[in-house]
Scaffold this motif. Sequence first.
Motif, PDB file in Angstrom:
ATOM      1  N   ALA A   2      29.650  19.658   4.079  1.00  0.00           N
ATOM      2  CA  ALA A   2      28.246  19.891   3.545  1.00  0.00           C
ATOM      3  C   ALA A   2      27.456  20.782   4.168  1.00  0.00           C
ATOM      4  O   ALA A   2      26.552  21.748   3.591  1.00  0.00           O
ATOM      5  CB  ALA A   2      27.667  18.632   3.253  1.00  0.00           C
ATOM      6  N   ALA A   3      27.647  20.793   5.343  1.00  0.00           N
ATOM      7  CA  ALA A   3      26.827  21.619   6.548  1.00  0.00           C
ATOM      8  C   ALA A   3      27.368  23.265   6.608  1.00  0.00           C
ATOM      9  O   ALA A   3      26.668  23.969   7.186  1.00  0.00           O
ATOM     10  CB  ALA A   3      26.881  21.099   7.892  1.00  0.00           C
ATOM     11  N   ALA A   4      28.627  23.389   6.167  1.00  0.00           N
ATOM     12  CA  ALA A   4      29.202  24.594   6.156  1.00  0.00           C
ATOM     13  C   ALA A   4      28.262  25.636   5.979  1.00  0.00           C
ATOM     14  O   ALA A   4      27.449  25.802   4.548  1.00  0.00           O
ATOM     15  CB  ALA A   4      30.476  24.779   5.098  1.00  0.00           C
ATOM     16  N   GLY A   5      27.956  26.751   6.562  1.00  0.00           N
ATOM     17  CA  GLY A   5      27.170  27.990   6.297  1.00  0.00           C
ATOM     18  C   GLY A   5      25.803  27.788   6.485  1.00  0.00           C
ATOM     19  O   GLY A   5      24.899  28.562   6.636  1.00  0.00           O
ATOM     20  N   GLY A   6      25.414  26.347   7.144  1.00  0.00           N
ATOM     21  CA  GLY A   6      24.044  26.198   7.359  1.00  0.00           C
ATOM     22  C   GLY A   6      23.679  26.076   8.761  1.00  0.00           C
ATOM     23  O   GLY A   6      22.623  25.574   9.244  1.00  0.00           O
TER      24      GLY A   6
END
Length: 144
Positions: A78-82
């Motif tokens: 869910a945190a990918a790229g964030g």
Amino acid sequence: MIRAAAAVLALLALASPAGAAEAHAGRPVMGTILQVAVEAGDDATARALAAQALAIAAHWDDVLTTWRAEGELARLNAAAGGGPFAPSADLRAALAAMLQMSAATGGAFNPAVGTAVETWRGAATGARPQPAPALAAALRLTAE
């Protein structure tokens, strides 16, 4: 991950095969029900070993599940790229082992196949029509 599996096997091996006591226990793990049966020399030992096996499985479920939003791997996805995400040592070790298994099997084991499966499943059922570029990207993910 491999050490945890070895630990479970070692715990179960300590139980006497000719033991007089048997414990059965189960719990939801990774979207299914894990059931264990342990034989030991006495009831308390059998129950303790069964509980310990379930605790180890529950721990790895918490680390690796994508079935529940609070699972560590689900949170990483869910945190990918964030921005930065600090995975636990267990998640790092599990992901490293998965990459090794992928390489050892020539990609037959692919820990990154989930997105492609979701895309294909949606397209196949018609529940989530997928544009051609998404299907092509899913195919590329599994071909790498």
